[in-house]
Design a protein around this motif. Structure first.
Motif, PDB file in Angstrom:
ATOM      1  N   ILE A  13       1.011  -1.161  -0.100  1.00  0.00           N
ATOM      2  CA  ILE A  13      -0.006  -0.038   0.035  1.00  0.00           C
ATOM      3  C   ILE A  13       0.787   1.285   0.001  1.00  0.00           C
ATOM      4  N   GLU A  14       1.954   1.311   0.796  1.00  0.00           N
ATOM      5  CA  GLU A  14       2.763   2.303   0.955  1.00  0.00           C
ATOM      6  C   GLU A  14       3.725   2.766  -0.439  1.00  0.00           C
ATOM      7  N   ASN A  15       3.950   1.664  -1.207  1.00  0.00           N
ATOM      8  CA  ASN A  15       4.816   1.758  -2.278  1.00  0.00           C
ATOM      9  C   ASN A  15       4.179   1.906  -3.585  1.00  0.00           C
ATOM     10  N   ASN A  16       2.771   2.121  -3.459  1.00  0.00           N
ATOM     11  CA  ASN A  16       2.102   2.276  -4.891  1.00  0.00           C
ATOM     12  C   ASN A  16       0.936   3.168  -4.621  1.00  0.00           C
ATOM     13  N   ASP A  17       0.750   4.158  -5.464  1.00  0.00           N
ATOM     14  CA  ASP A  17      -0.228   5.262  -5.231  1.00  0.00           C
ATOM     15  C   ASP A  17      -1.551   4.645  -4.966  1.00  0.00           C
ATOM     16  N   VAL A  18      -2.015   3.856  -6.174  1.00  0.00           N
ATOM     17  CA  VAL A  18      -3.362   3.236  -6.252  1.00  0.00           C
ATOM     18  C   VAL A  18      -3.362   1.791  -6.346  1.00  0.00           C
ATOM     19  N   VAL A  19      -3.886   1.154  -5.326  1.00  0.00           N
ATOM     20  CA  VAL A  19      -3.827  -0.523  -5.064  1.00  0.00           C
ATOM     21  C   VAL A  19      -5.134  -0.904  -5.058  1.00  0.00           C
ATOM     22  N   LEU A  20      -5.447  -1.868  -5.830  1.00  0.00           N
ATOM     23  CA  LEU A  20      -6.732  -2.652  -5.811  1.00  0.00           C
ATOM     24  C   LEU A  20      -6.443  -3.920  -5.436  1.00  0.00           C
ATOM     25  N   PHE A  21      -6.928  -4.480  -4.105  1.00  0.00           N
ATOM     26  CA  PHE A  21      -7.078  -5.705  -3.802  1.00  0.00           C
ATOM     27  C   PHE A  21      -8.344  -6.379  -4.446  1.00  0.00           C
ATOM     28  N   MET A  22      -8.231  -7.235  -5.155  1.00  0.00           N
ATOM     29  CA  MET A  22      -9.592  -7.861  -5.913  1.00  0.00           C
ATOM     30  C   MET A  22      -9.492  -9.239  -6.087  1.00  0.00           C
ATOM     31  N   PRO A  29     -11.238  -9.854 -14.269  1.00  0.00           N
ATOM     32  CA  PRO A  29     -11.806 -10.084 -12.788  1.00  0.00           C
ATOM     33  C   PRO A  29     -12.521 -11.105 -12.841  1.00  0.00           C
ATOM     34  N   MET A  30     -12.505 -11.856 -11.452  1.00  0.00           N
ATOM     35  CA  MET A  30     -13.340 -13.125 -11.068  1.00  0.00           C
ATOM     36  C   MET A  30     -14.636 -12.736 -10.337  1.00  0.00           C
ATOM     37  N   CYS A  31     -15.117 -11.756 -10.245  1.00  0.00           N
ATOM     38  CA  CYS A  31     -16.258 -11.190  -9.667  1.00  0.00           C
ATOM     39  C   CYS A  31     -16.661 -10.070 -10.238  1.00  0.00           C
ATOM     40  N   GLY A  32     -18.014  -9.796  -9.918  1.00  0.00           N
ATOM     41  CA  GLY A  32     -18.656  -8.527 -10.555  1.00  0.00           C
ATOM     42  C   GLY A  32     -18.260  -7.422 -10.008  1.00  0.00           C
ATOM     43  N   PHE A  33     -17.969  -7.733  -8.707  1.00  0.00           N
ATOM     44  CA  PHE A  33     -17.643  -6.324  -7.792  1.00  0.00           C
ATOM     45  C   PHE A  33     -16.415  -5.838  -8.088  1.00  0.00           C
ATOM     46  N   SER A  34     -15.398  -6.894  -8.184  1.00  0.00           N
ATOM     47  CA  SER A  34     -14.012  -6.539  -8.660  1.00  0.00           C
ATOM     48  C   SER A  34     -14.158  -5.936 -10.038  1.00  0.00           C
ATOM     49  N   GLY A  35     -14.899  -6.357 -10.983  1.00  0.00           N
ATOM     50  CA  GLY A  35     -14.928  -5.864 -12.233  1.00  0.00           C
ATOM     51  C   GLY A  35     -15.331  -4.567 -12.510  1.00  0.00           C
ATOM     52  N   LEU A  36     -16.217  -4.286 -11.416  1.00  0.00           N
ATOM     53  CA  LEU A  36     -16.895  -2.745 -11.643  1.00  0.00           C
ATOM     54  C   LEU A  36     -15.945  -1.656 -10.892  1.00  0.00           C
ATOM     55  N   PHE A  48      -3.050   1.965 -11.689  1.00  0.00           N
ATOM     56  CA  PHE A  48      -3.218   1.239 -10.535  1.00  0.00           C
ATOM     57  C   PHE A  48      -2.548  -0.339 -10.611  1.00  0.00           C
ATOM     58  N   ILE A  49      -2.029  -0.739  -9.240  1.00  0.00           N
ATOM     59  CA  ILE A  49      -1.654  -2.155  -9.539  1.00  0.00           C
ATOM     60  C   ILE A  49      -3.088  -3.051  -9.027  1.00  0.00           C
ATOM     61  N   ASP A  50      -3.068  -4.030  -9.496  1.00  0.00           N
ATOM     62  CA  ASP A  50      -4.052  -5.113  -8.990  1.00  0.00           C
ATOM     63  C   ASP A  50      -3.256  -6.174  -8.275  1.00  0.00           C
ATOM     64  N   ILE A  51      -3.924  -6.575  -7.343  1.00  0.00           N
ATOM     65  CA  ILE A  51      -3.371  -7.552  -6.245  1.00  0.00           C
ATOM     66  C   ILE A  51      -4.281  -8.750  -6.231  1.00  0.00           C
ATOM     67  N   ASN A  52      -4.057  -9.916  -6.876  1.00  0.00           N
ATOM     68  CA  ASN A  52      -5.443 -10.963  -7.030  1.00  0.00           C
ATOM     69  C   ASN A  52      -5.111 -11.870  -5.782  1.00  0.00           C
ATOM     70  N   ILE A  53      -6.100 -11.543  -4.974  1.00  0.00           N
ATOM     71  CA  ILE A  53      -6.206 -12.128  -3.433  1.00  0.00           C
ATOM     72  C   ILE A  53      -6.635 -13.813  -3.586  1.00  0.00           C
ATOM     73  N   LEU A  54      -6.984 -14.058  -4.737  1.00  0.00           N
ATOM     74  CA  LEU A  54      -7.240 -15.491  -5.128  1.00  0.00           C
ATOM     75  C   LEU A  54      -6.058 -16.405  -5.000  1.00  0.00           C
ATOM     76  N   GLU A  55      -4.997 -15.802  -5.428  1.00  0.00           N
ATOM     77  CA  GLU A  55      -3.590 -16.561  -5.535  1.00  0.00           C
ATOM     78  C   GLU A  55      -2.999 -16.840  -4.373  1.00  0.00           C
ATOM     79  N   ASP A  56      -3.474 -16.089  -2.920  1.00  0.00           N
ATOM     80  CA  ASP A  56      -2.994 -16.296  -1.674  1.00  0.00           C
ATOM     81  C   ASP A  56      -3.946 -16.110  -0.922  1.00  0.00           C
ATOM     82  N   GLN A  57      -4.410 -17.065  -0.089  1.00  0.00           N
ATOM     83  CA  GLN A  57      -5.653 -17.327   0.915  1.00  0.00           C
ATOM     84  C   GLN A  57      -5.146 -16.569   1.990  1.00  0.00           C
ATOM     85  N   ASP A  58      -3.780 -16.788   2.454  1.00  0.00           N
ATOM     86  CA  ASP A  58      -3.363 -16.026   3.632  1.00  0.00           C
ATOM     87  C   ASP A  58      -3.512 -14.337   3.349  1.00  0.00           C
TER      88      ASP A  58
END
Length: 109
Positions: A13-22, A29-36, A48-58
């Motif tokens: 979060i601190e190293n990127n101006d705009v971050v979307l955890f999705m 996108p794997m869901c409509g909310f993330s897609g919107l 922005f950078i996108d972080i795919n939370i589906l790749e890492d359950q932790d």
């Protein structure tokens, strides 16, 4: 939650101006909310950078604990948690999202 776990999230979060955890990626996108949220950011041409939370359950759980917000996607601008899909949509429709971008000197179109 241990501080080392939060450190990874904080660093992203601190190293990127705009971050979307999705769920999924900006390109797939794997869901409509993330897609919107991706559509809103793309419409404004915000980088922005996108972080795919589906790749890492932790990470999926860590980001929820970090923000104390139960759902994904989660948008951060200049280290500030903005919100999830409904909030981003409302901010966009009201013009407040552009105000947030301006205040944080984030380029958009």
């Amino acid at each position: 939650m241990n501080k080392d776990i939060f450190a990874q999230v904080r660093e992203i979060i601190e190293n990127n101006d705009v971050v979307l955890f999705m769920k999924g990626t900006a390109g797939a996108p794997m869901c409509g909310f993330s897609g919107l949220v991706v559509q809103v950011l793309n419409k404004l041409r915000v980088e922005f950078i996108d972080i795919n939370i589906l790749e890492d359950q932790d990470l999926r759980q860590r980001i929820k604990d970090f923000s104390d917000w139960p759902t994904i996607p989660q948008l951060y601008i200049k280290g500030e948690f903005i919100g999830g899909c409904d909030i981003v949509k409302e901010l966009y429709q009201s013009g407040e999202l552009i105000d947030i971008l301006k205040r944080n000197e984030i380029r958009y179109n």
